[in-house]
Design a protein around this motif. Sequence first.
Motif, short mmCIF file in Angstrom:
data_model
loop_
_atom_site.label_atom_id
_atom_site.label_comp_id
_atom_site.label_asym_id
_atom_site.label_seq_id
_atom_site.Cartn_x
_atom_site.Cartn_y
_atom_site.Cartn_z
N SER A 155 -19.13 5.52 -32.47
CA SER A 155 -19.61 4.07 -32.69
C SER A 155 -19.29 3.08 -31.64
O SER A 155 -18.36 3.55 -30.79
CB SER A 155 -19.09 3.40 -34.06
N VAL A 156 -19.82 2.20 -31.26
CA VAL A 156 -19.78 1.41 -30.36
C VAL A 156 -18.33 1.00 -30.25
O VAL A 156 -17.61 1.04 -29.08
CB VAL A 156 -20.75 0.13 -30.26
N ASP A 157 -17.77 0.26 -31.36
CA ASP A 157 -16.43 -0.13 -31.23
C ASP A 157 -15.35 0.87 -31.19
O ASP A 157 -14.15 0.87 -30.52
CB ASP A 157 -15.98 -0.85 -32.51
N GLU A 158 -15.53 2.06 -31.78
CA GLU A 158 -14.60 3.22 -31.75
C GLU A 158 -14.42 3.92 -30.42
O GLU A 158 -13.34 4.27 -30.00
CB GLU A 158 -14.73 4.13 -33.05
N GLU A 159 -15.72 4.26 -29.83
CA GLU A 159 -15.77 4.72 -28.56
C GLU A 159 -15.04 3.60 -27.59
O GLU A 159 -14.22 4.15 -26.72
CB GLU A 159 -17.16 4.89 -28.19
#
Length: 415
Positions: A155-159
């Motif tokens: 996900s954007v945040d987790e990447e």
Amino acid sequence: MKERELIGPFKQLIPMTGLGLKGPITDNKLTILEDAGIVVENGKIKRVGKFQELKKIENDISIHELHGNHTCLPGLIDAHTHICFGGSRANDYAMRNAGKTYLEIAKAGGGIWDTVTQTRKATKAELVKKTTKLANRHLKNGVTTIEVKSGYGLSVDEELKMLRAIKETNEMISNDLIATCLAAHMLPKDFEGNQTEYLSEISKKLFPILKEEQLTNRIDAFIEESAFSAAQIAPYFEKAKAMGFDITVHADQFSTSGSEVAVEFEAISADHLEASTPKEIELLAKSNVIATALPGASIGLGCSFTPARKILDAGGSVAIATDHNPGSAPMGDLLTQAAILGTFEKLSNAEVLAGITFRAAAALNLNDRGQIAEGLNADFIGFHTDNYQEILYNQGNFKPCMVWKNGKLVFDKHK
Ligand code: NIG
Ligand code: FE
């Protein structure tokens, strides 16, 4: 300490210079410098030559004189790893050996998705700690540059959490980490069935932040039946190329089509290739894409090796990397795996060493390392032997006793 240092003598020094980027290399093409020394200045190699002569002509220099027989190689480069992750997949290993395939385990919710769940649970600080530990282990094994992929955030945040953890780790450790964004590792469960929407969200929202925070200049994708198709990845890679990212591909691991995409998009490297047929071999060999063999994944999954011999004979370039990851390749020992690949694929010492030095540097689009030559980073390693052949002959059980990174002695077994 003086700014300049002379290090040596090395009974043998193998600079890995003067060898082609593509095609076979026989051992008699290797330059072997005897009783050699290296002059290091500001982290770079200033001069390479006979130790005693350098000692005479260099003034105002500190000398690190070695005793006993040592052989010197460029610092090793592991051009494909996933050493930033949470959890363990010991259970996958047990299931595979009980007869389940990698893809069956993945379909049942294990595999990469299991690591995504564990990595999402981990804090950035926990990821930094784990990545540091693994990078330090590689350093002691002579690996001075390690490529590290995201791809367990999805996900954007987790990447972003992963890539920031890799950047933070890089600032604290002696070896260099080269980060790669692998947000296209598999379709996250949150986007069930909608590959296009997921990839477009990543390229729209994540790519600009990668540039802004200088988190990575490399975009990777897993092209496989269980991940993304060539058609789904094309617009994603187009966007990445337009923004100036380098492309690299997880290609032909179980089924073909990835290497074709790699060639079409002028990727820097195509990695895996265990399933490549003569058609893909030919295509890769004619291109400038470096074929990166990942023997650790073959050993981990119990499947065939990348056809490295055929790729070289067709005129291609082969790098060798560990693919160090919690699922398919938990061992992460570059020298061992490169030596084993050499045995099974009938590669010369020179071809194996090229695959973990200057050809691996090319697989990362780096031209400042991978050889021992004037002007390059002073990354080199010493082994207790007077014969370089001993290194691969011992199949990884013979480790370096000294590691220099940017001219600094960062590991010394004698101490
Ligand atoms: O390069 N093939 C896909 N990705 C990794 C495996 C990652 C994992 O199993 O966690 C690879 O082998
Ligand atoms: Fe991989």
